[in-house]
Design a protein around this motif. Structure first.
Motif, PDB file in Angstrom:
ATOM      1  N   ASN A   1       0.827  -1.212   0.000  1.00 30.60           N
ATOM      2  CA  ASN A   1       0.000   0.000   0.000  1.00 30.60           C
ATOM      3  C   ASN A   1       0.861   1.262   0.000  1.00 30.60           C
ATOM      4  OD1 ASN A   1      -2.399  -1.429  -0.002  1.00 30.60           O
ATOM      5  ND2 ASN A   1      -2.660  -1.349   2.221  1.00 30.60           N
ATOM      6  N   ASP A   2       1.945   1.239   0.782  1.00 30.47           N
ATOM      7  CA  ASP A   2       2.838   2.399   0.841  1.00 30.47           C
ATOM      8  C   ASP A   2       3.583   2.576  -0.477  1.00 30.47           C
ATOM      9  OD1 ASP A   2       2.178   2.984   3.501  1.00 30.47           O
ATOM     10  OD2 ASP A   2       3.668   1.580   4.269  1.00 30.47           O
ATOM     11  N   VAL A   3       3.969   1.475  -1.092  1.00 28.29           N
ATOM     12  CA  VAL A   3       4.652   1.535  -2.384  1.00 28.29           C
ATOM     13  C   VAL A   3       3.701   2.100  -3.443  1.00 28.29           C
ATOM     14  CG1 VAL A   3       5.761   0.209  -4.220  1.00 28.29           C
ATOM     15  CG2 VAL A   3       6.207  -0.367  -1.831  1.00 28.29           C
ATOM     16  N   ALA A   4       2.435   1.672  -3.382  1.00 28.62           N
ATOM     17  CA  ALA A   4       1.429   2.172  -4.330  1.00 28.62           C
ATOM     18  C   ALA A   4       1.213   3.679  -4.156  1.00 28.62           C
ATOM     19  CB  ALA A   4       0.114   1.428  -4.126  1.00 28.62           C
ATOM     20  N   LYS A   5       1.233   4.140  -2.912  1.00 29.63           N
ATOM     21  CA  LYS A   5       1.085   5.578  -2.648  1.00 29.63           C
ATOM     22  C   LYS A   5       2.243   6.356  -3.256  1.00 29.63           C
ATOM     23  CE  LYS A   5      -1.386   5.028   1.765  1.00 29.63           C
ATOM     24  NZ  LYS A   5      -1.254   5.185   3.243  1.00 29.63           N
ATOM     25  N   LEU A   6       3.450   5.811  -3.084  1.00 31.80           N
ATOM     26  CA  LEU A   6       4.636   6.475  -3.640  1.00 31.80           C
ATOM     27  C   LEU A   6       4.551   6.519  -5.161  1.00 31.80           C
ATOM     28  CD1 LEU A   6       7.457   7.692  -3.386  1.00 31.80           C
ATOM     29  CD2 LEU A   6       8.389   5.370  -3.350  1.00 31.80           C
ATOM     30  N   LYS A   7       4.133   5.413  -5.763  1.00 35.16           N
ATOM     31  CA  LYS A   7       4.030   5.368  -7.218  1.00 35.16           C
ATOM     32  C   LYS A   7       3.035   6.399  -7.739  1.00 35.16           C
ATOM     33  CE  LYS A   7       3.458   2.175 -11.094  1.00 35.16           C
ATOM     34  NZ  LYS A   7       3.278   0.780 -11.516  1.00 35.16           N
ATOM     35  N   LYS A   8       1.917   6.552  -7.028  1.00 37.84           N
ATOM     36  CA  LYS A   8       0.906   7.531  -7.442  1.00 37.84           C
ATOM     37  C   LYS A   8       1.440   8.962  -7.326  1.00 37.84           C
ATOM     38  CE  LYS A   8      -3.975   8.755  -6.921  1.00 37.84           C
ATOM     39  NZ  LYS A   8      -3.733  10.199  -7.124  1.00 37.84           N
ATOM     40  N   LEU A   9       2.162   9.242  -6.232  1.00 43.85           N
ATOM     41  CA  LEU A   9       2.754  10.571  -6.062  1.00 43.85           C
ATOM     42  C   LEU A   9       3.683  10.895  -7.222  1.00 43.85           C
ATOM     43  CD1 LEU A   9       3.819  11.017  -2.294  1.00 43.85           C
ATOM     44  CD2 LEU A   9       1.977  12.172  -3.513  1.00 43.85           C
ATOM     45  N   LEU A  10       4.527   9.928  -7.572  1.00 47.09           N
ATOM     46  CA  LEU A  10       5.490  10.140  -8.647  1.00 47.09           C
ATOM     47  C   LEU A  10       4.809  10.289  -9.999  1.00 47.09           C
ATOM     48  CD1 LEU A  10       8.249   7.565  -7.590  1.00 47.09           C
ATOM     49  CD2 LEU A  10       8.300  10.050  -7.329  1.00 47.09           C
ATOM     50  N   CYS A  11       3.838   9.419 -10.270  1.00 40.03           N
ATOM     51  CA  CYS A  11       3.112   9.484 -11.551  1.00 40.03           C
ATOM     52  C   CYS A  11       2.374  10.812 -11.701  1.00 40.03           C
ATOM     53  CB  CYS A  11       2.114   8.329 -11.655  1.00 40.03           C
ATOM     54  SG  CYS A  11       2.823   6.780 -12.231  1.00 40.03           S
ATOM     55  N   ASP A  12       1.654  11.194 -10.673  1.00 40.71           N
ATOM     56  CA  ASP A  12       0.881  12.439 -10.726  1.00 40.71           C
ATOM     57  C   ASP A  12       1.801  13.647 -10.900  1.00 40.71           C
ATOM     58  OD1 ASP A  12      -1.368  10.944 -10.391  1.00 40.71           O
ATOM     59  OD2 ASP A  12      -1.713  11.493  -8.285  1.00 40.71           O
ATOM     60  N   GLY A  13       2.908  13.631 -10.154  1.00 38.55           N
ATOM     61  CA  GLY A  13       3.834  14.764 -10.227  1.00 38.55           C
ATOM     62  C   GLY A  13       4.496  14.890 -11.579  1.00 38.55           C
ATOM     63  N   VAL A  14       4.990  13.795 -12.104  1.00 39.28           N
ATOM     64  CA  VAL A  14       5.680  13.829 -13.397  1.00 39.28           C
ATOM     65  C   VAL A  14       4.699  14.071 -14.529  1.00 39.28           C
ATOM     66  CG1 VAL A  14       7.110  12.531 -15.021  1.00 39.28           C
ATOM     67  CG2 VAL A  14       7.550  12.344 -12.561  1.00 39.28           C
ATOM     68  N   ASN A  15       3.482  13.554 -14.420  1.00 40.17           N
ATOM     69  CA  ASN A  15       2.477  13.786 -15.464  1.00 40.17           C
ATOM     70  C   ASN A  15       2.150  15.265 -15.622  1.00 40.17           C
ATOM     71  OD1 ASN A  15       1.804  11.370 -16.777  1.00 40.17           O
ATOM     72  ND2 ASN A  15       0.578  10.659 -15.047  1.00 40.17           N
ATOM     73  N   LEU A  16       2.135  15.996 -14.517  1.00 39.61           N
ATOM     74  CA  LEU A  16       1.874  17.438 -14.577  1.00 39.61           C
ATOM     75  C   LEU A  16       2.984  18.154 -15.343  1.00 39.61           C
ATOM     76  CD1 LEU A  16       0.582  18.218 -10.961  1.00 39.61           C
ATOM     77  CD2 LEU A  16      -0.725  18.298 -13.093  1.00 39.61           C
ATOM     78  N   LYS A  17       4.189  17.610 -15.226  1.00 41.39           N
ATOM     79  CA  LYS A  17       5.347  18.198 -15.908  1.00 41.39           C
ATOM     80  C   LYS A  17       5.452  17.700 -17.350  1.00 41.39           C
ATOM     81  CE  LYS A  17      10.409  18.369 -15.397  1.00 41.39           C
ATOM     82  NZ  LYS A  17      10.630  19.822 -15.351  1.00 41.39           N
ATOM     83  N   GLY A  18       4.941  16.487 -17.581  1.00 43.62           N
ATOM     84  CA  GLY A  18       5.005  15.889 -18.907  1.00 43.62           C
ATOM     85  C   GLY A  18       5.971  14.725 -18.970  1.00 43.62           C
ATOM     86  N   SER A  19       7.166  14.920 -18.405  1.00 51.42           N
ATOM     87  CA  SER A  19       8.183  13.868 -18.345  1.00 51.42           C
ATOM     88  C   SER A  19       9.337  14.366 -17.478  1.00 51.42           C
ATOM     89  CB  SER A  19       8.718  13.538 -19.748  1.00 51.42           C
ATOM     90  OG  SER A  19       9.466  14.635 -20.246  1.00 51.42           O
ATOM     91  N   THR A  20      10.272  13.485 -17.206  1.00 50.07           N
ATOM     92  CA  THR A  20      11.468  13.921 -16.487  1.00 50.07           C
ATOM     93  C   THR A  20      12.496  14.356 -17.519  1.00 50.07           C
ATOM     94  OG1 THR A  20      12.325  11.653 -16.452  1.00 50.07           O
ATOM     95  CG2 THR A  20      11.113  12.392 -14.516  1.00 50.07           C
ATOM     96  N   ALA A  21      12.295  15.541 -18.088  1.00 52.09           N
ATOM     97  CA  ALA A  21      13.228  16.064 -19.072  1.00 52.09           C
ATOM     98  C   ALA A  21      14.595  16.249 -18.428  1.00 52.09           C
ATOM     99  CB  ALA A  21      12.706  17.391 -19.617  1.00 52.09           C
ATOM    100  N   LYS A  22      15.616  16.354 -19.246  1.00 52.85           N
ATOM    101  CA  LYS A  22      16.968  16.541 -18.728  1.00 52.85           C
ATOM    102  C   LYS A  22      17.015  17.752 -17.813  1.00 52.85           C
ATOM    103  CE  LYS A  22      21.802  16.681 -20.137  1.00 52.85           C
ATOM    104  NZ  LYS A  22      22.765  16.559 -21.259  1.00 52.85           N
ATOM    105  N   GLY A  23      17.593  17.585 -16.622  1.00 52.47           N
ATOM    106  CA  GLY A  23      17.661  18.674 -15.648  1.00 52.47           C
ATOM    107  C   GLY A  23      16.590  18.597 -14.580  1.00 52.47           C
ATOM    108  N   THR A  24      15.607  17.717 -14.757  1.00 51.00           N
ATOM    109  CA  THR A  24      14.559  17.525 -13.747  1.00 51.00           C
ATOM    110  C   THR A  24      15.192  16.944 -12.481  1.00 51.00           C
ATOM    111  OG1 THR A  24      12.838  17.107 -15.399  1.00 51.00           O
ATOM    112  CG2 THR A  24      12.442  16.262 -13.177  1.00 51.00           C
ATOM    113  N   THR A  25      14.784  17.457 -11.328  1.00 49.20           N
ATOM    114  CA  THR A  25      15.283  16.910 -10.066  1.00 49.20           C
ATOM    115  C   THR A  25      14.154  16.252  -9.287  1.00 49.20           C
ATOM    116  OG1 THR A  25      14.957  18.994  -8.850  1.00 49.20           O
ATOM    117  CG2 THR A  25      17.109  18.629  -9.871  1.00 49.20           C
ATOM    118  N   MET A  26      14.482  15.165  -8.636  1.00 48.01           N
ATOM    119  CA  MET A  26      13.531  14.417  -7.815  1.00 48.01           C
ATOM    120  C   MET A  26      14.230  14.139  -6.482  1.00 48.01           C
ATOM    121  SD  MET A  26      11.527  10.989  -9.080  1.00 48.01           S
ATOM    122  CE  MET A  26      10.718  11.783 -10.476  1.00 48.01           C
ATOM    123  N   GLN A  27      13.600  14.562  -5.394  1.00 48.62           N
ATOM    124  CA  GLN A  27      14.241  14.432  -4.088  1.00 48.62           C
ATOM    125  C   GLN A  27      13.423  13.579  -3.134  1.00 48.62           C
ATOM    126  OE1 GLN A  27      16.036  18.015  -2.546  1.00 48.62           O
ATOM    127  NE2 GLN A  27      15.501  17.519  -0.430  1.00 48.62           N
TER     128      GLN A  27
END
Length: 200
Positions: free
Chosen positions: A120-146
């Motif tokens: 369940n926690d892994v699924a939550k993390l995956k959703k956070l990442l998907c939603d965040g990157v989708n708003l941006k479009g992709s992890t283009a060069k220079g994108t940071t993830m912390q």
């Protein structure tokens, strides 16, 4: 004269930056008050997907400084992983290659799933990442993830913007394992941590 002072100040501010030799990407010497331990690359075949820096506590860095990177390598790696799991530790990813939301989220969470049973926690993390990157479009060069990991869980940020926090100490420990255990997705990061934090 004023411009000279500003230029010197900027140069001094970057003098302690650490660079990933595989990509040339630079990271600051501190993040959230935590000193940098090392940097490495995450590759998929010939593609250098992103560089990653590990930041940890000063007390852990001191413990590592008392160990030899060569003659006490096994103990040093165990100390690094054990100390990171206690937290706080930050993993800062800087992308060198464009990756879609689903692909990057799956890549990170699949590595965690093999080390952690809390689906369940892994699924939550995956959703956070998907939603965040989708708003941006992709992890283009220079994108940071912390990822800020502690006993309280994992805080996730994208390009400096907070995406959310997952309250799961187990997830945080598994995340540390992804980068710092014997099956690390970035062996170069582990080696860099020893080279920068331990004595020869």
């Amino acid at each position: 004269f004023a411009s000279l002072v500003i230029t010197c100040a900027l140069f001094a501010g970057n003098s302690n930056a650490i660079k990933d030799p595989a990509t040339g990407i630079k990271f600051a010497d501190k993040s959230g008050g935590l000193p940098v331990f090392g940097v490495g690359v995450r590759s998929k075949g010939p593609i250098k997907v992103y560089s990653v820096a590990c930041y940890g506590s000063s007390s852990l860095k001191k413990s590592l400084s008392e160990l030899s990177a060569k003659s006490e390598k096994k103990e040093a790696l165990e100390t690094l992983l054990k100390g990171a799991k206690k937290g706080p530790v930050t993993f800062l990813l800087n992308f060198n290659f464009k990756v879609g939301a689903e692909k990057v989220a799956s890549s990170i969470t699949d590595s965690i799933s093999s080390r952690f049973s809390g689906s369940n926690d892994v699924a939550k993390l995956k959703k956070l990442l998907c939603d965040g990157v989708n708003l941006k479009g992709s992890t283009a060069k220079g994108t940071t993830m912390q990822f800020d990991c502690s006993k309280g869980g994992v805080k996730v940020s994208l390009d400096g913007k907070n995406l959310g926090h997952i309250s799961s100490g187990g997830l945080a420990e598994a995340f540390c394992g992804v980068y710092l255990d014997g099956k690390s997705v970035s062996p170069a990061l582990r080696q860099s941590c020893l080279e920068n934090c331990c004595k020869p």
